[in-house]
Design a protein around this motif. Structure first.
Motif: not given
Lengths: 340, 340, 340
Positions: A14-38
């Protein structure tokens, strides 16, 4: 979107996990959105992670639909305005992306520890395979193709009909047409040189793209063609590369080009059709060389060259200008010598 | 002193035998002294053979302890004064040394005629070895390392943990740290190009050193790194080399350096940490490049560069000066054209 | 005449058939004459096909005896006058020749699909062959020679005594003397880069020649030496080539030459004996470099160099002149800077 013949997706995050894993600050968006690719920023879809390199990277873009984009603080408003689903701010977006992407999307690899020709490789009619050659799972070898001894064809690669792969050539992450001629020792599809600076020094840039060769392309002995970071490094039909040529990630070469020995094309540069380059000519990164351009041997091209022109020198300029300048310099030194 | 993991010593010989075998005149020293090994002049111990290249080679030395030094007549007094145990005079000391040293110290070789993986190789846990790869006796492969198909790891080589050796790479006389990444077709540890002129023409210089790579070094596809004549060719931790790069014997590269395609560093040159070199940049032999230096693509460096500077051009000079000169030349030629 | 150790002749064809097959107009000669082989214009015998490249190609020739020569209309009278047996006119003689010659004369190939060492190879005494090496039919390996793992020796190749072929080196269409030293990854005998423009785009030039190496030649790691179009690419005795050097088709290198890394010699150029080239020096095609010439690193030689001279720069000129010009340019830019 990575090519599924060459890359495997891990479990989405999820967006939330991605932000947490990298220490980045989520400043916009739905944090439950699923991310699958790059994907690259301008190509990324709503379930894909990407990053913005800087203000110039956003210039000229009219809309974006990336799932999550890492960026520096100054770019966040623009990214949101362009339609990015979620935006995460951190001091080194390239590093955050590189780390996360490397975990989400894995290049397919075969180590050939048990068998050299995978039972899951697809071999056409009359394919000839030399002693010690390795062919990975899901590789497709077209009818009548010849694989030299000790050559390696990685998982998922596609060779058309009547291709010839020289002894010891190493091919990965590559799709090629018919009658492609790869000379011995050539290496195709490696990740290009790119580095990301982090806290502990530099690390290599992860690559998620491939190499695409048109029909009847010829790659000389010991030449190297790197795969794209995203998308494809492309060499057009019938183009002929000499020995010891280097083609970097994301380069696009047109049809019927001829590149002599030691030519090098740096990342993301584009050559039109019918370009001819003399030996040891180089093209810097992100340069456009027009159709029918002739580049003299040993030229160092650092500017775009319009179609049909003839350039040379170091740095390269129109060849006639270069020659006039060399004459002027000779005369200057001679005059000076005479007056001393 | 040669590294015993890679070199085997033959039976020692006396100073007297050494002089007789080469036809050199023994002008100083105890002729019964035993000689067992070889070394560079400034490092040589009392049982080692060496040679002096010329007067400049002796500059700045305050003492020597070599067992036997070959030299030309003009250097003998200085060598004796510096403490050399025995001194032998001949017209071509490099040739005398080269011939004798090649007989005294033999590089370990494996021809892999019977078996491709030596029973005397040490393989860590979870090591993966591709089809057709060869691993020599006394090689150590760290846990989790992957050896590509048809790669060759010579006798005595040491690989740390989680190293990746690409298909067809050939590694000899090399010690490397953890997480080193060697791309396909790279060749490490060959003797560099050096020639000694003798009566019957030129012969190759014998090499008695090794290659040392720090942790997380990356060597691009088809790149070449030569071993030292004496001592080590070194590449520091995390440094990344692109495809088709050449590193000559005795070069010392710092940590976190990045060298793009076709970069070449000639013999014995030294790069500090954090040096970045654009594509096709070259550094001549015996040059020092300071920490943090940036070298533009296609530059030919023929002078030392102080730390932190940015150089370019052919021959290389400070990049701003190079650019000013190119503008001056353009203007000169334009003016001349206008006045004709 | 092609070397029968490397090329097989197909059934001969008549002059009439040759003209019909290529659509060329037969303007002279007995159309029942049989054609069996191919050769360069000036060497071709009465049963051989050849072509004329242009008016300059005929300059200085006093007689010809080729069986059939393809040419453009403007050259036919000269060719007939010089004694050519039969003359066929067409707009692209190189293409007509290339197509026809490729059908008449076939390079011998071995795909090593069944066995890696041909039962028809001739191995001398004490030959050592590494794991996975391939040796083609009718190859001759001299006494005491060592073939590295995964190296490939093509059909008909001849190696003298005590040659050493590095791991993964690929040798084809090559005759070599004794004590030749080929480092890992070198590729010898591939067809060089040459293209012929036809109706459907460019195609590679067919090659009918070989590579010849003198005694004690050394070819560095990952270097490439192309075979001749006709005749031989030659490297003289004791010449030493560094890593990543490119020698193009039909180049002739003398004895005791030394070429540092990244040197490249373009097609048909000739180097005398005792030539030394610094790293990354290049020589354009059809250039003559005299005996004992020294060429500075990174020089781009585009003119003939008389024996004994020292040249450098880009384009190369006498080194002292180049250095004077660099100083003049520096002074010019400095003066200009001061006056602004």
């Amino acid at each position: 979107m990575s090519d599924k013949r060459f890359y495997g997706l891990q479990a989405p995050l999820t967006v939330r996990t991605a932000a947490l894993a990298t220490g980045a600050a989520l400043v916009h968006g739905n944090d439950t959105l699923n991310l699958r690719d790059v994907a690259a920023l301008e190509m990324a879809g709503s379930d894909e992670i990407t990053f913005a390199r800087g203000a110039r990277h956003l210039k000229g873009l009219s809309s974006l639909s990336a799932g999550l984009c890492f960026c520096t603080k100054d770019l966040k408003d623009t990214l949101i305005a362009l339609g990015t689903q979620a935006v995460a701010v951190c001091p080194r977006p390239d590093e955050a992306f590189n780390t996360l992407a490397s975990q989400l999307v894995l290049p397919r690899q075969a180590h050939f520890t048990e068998t050299s020709i995978s039972p899951d490789a697809h071999l056409g009619k009359n394919v000839q395979i030399g002693a010690g050659a390795c062919i990975g799972p899901d590789a497709h070898i077209g009818d009548g193709s010849i694989i030299g001894p000790s050559a390696v064809i990685g998982p998922g690669c596609v060779l058309g009909q009547y291709c010839v792969i020289g002894a010891g050539a190493v091919i990965g992450f590559t799709i090629m047409g018919d009658a492609v001629d790869i000379r011995p020792g050539a290496v195709l599809g490696e990740a290009g040189l790119g580095v990301v600076s982090g806290e502990l020094g530099i690390v290599s840039t992860a690559h998620f793209g491939i190499v695409h060769l048109g029909d009847a392309v010829r790659i000389g002995a010991n030449s190297t063609v790197d795969r794209a970071v995203f998308g494809q490094t492309r060499i057009g039909a019938r183009s002929k590369l000499d020995n010891l040529v280097q083609i970097s990630h994301n380069v696009q070469i047109g049809d019927d080009c001829v590149l002599a020995s030691f030519c090098g094309i740096a990342g993301s540069s584009i050559l039109g059709n019918d370009v001819m380059m003399g030996g040891r000519a180089g093209v810097a990164d992100h340069i456009k060389v027009g159709t029918g351009v002739r580049i003299a041997a040993a030229a160092a091209v650092m500017k775009n060259i319009p179609a049909g022109e003839v350039w040379g020198g170091h740095p390269a300029r129109p060849l006639r200008r270069y020659m006039r300048e060399q004459i002027a310099l000779r005369d200057l030194a001679a005059k000076k010598g005479a007056s001393e």
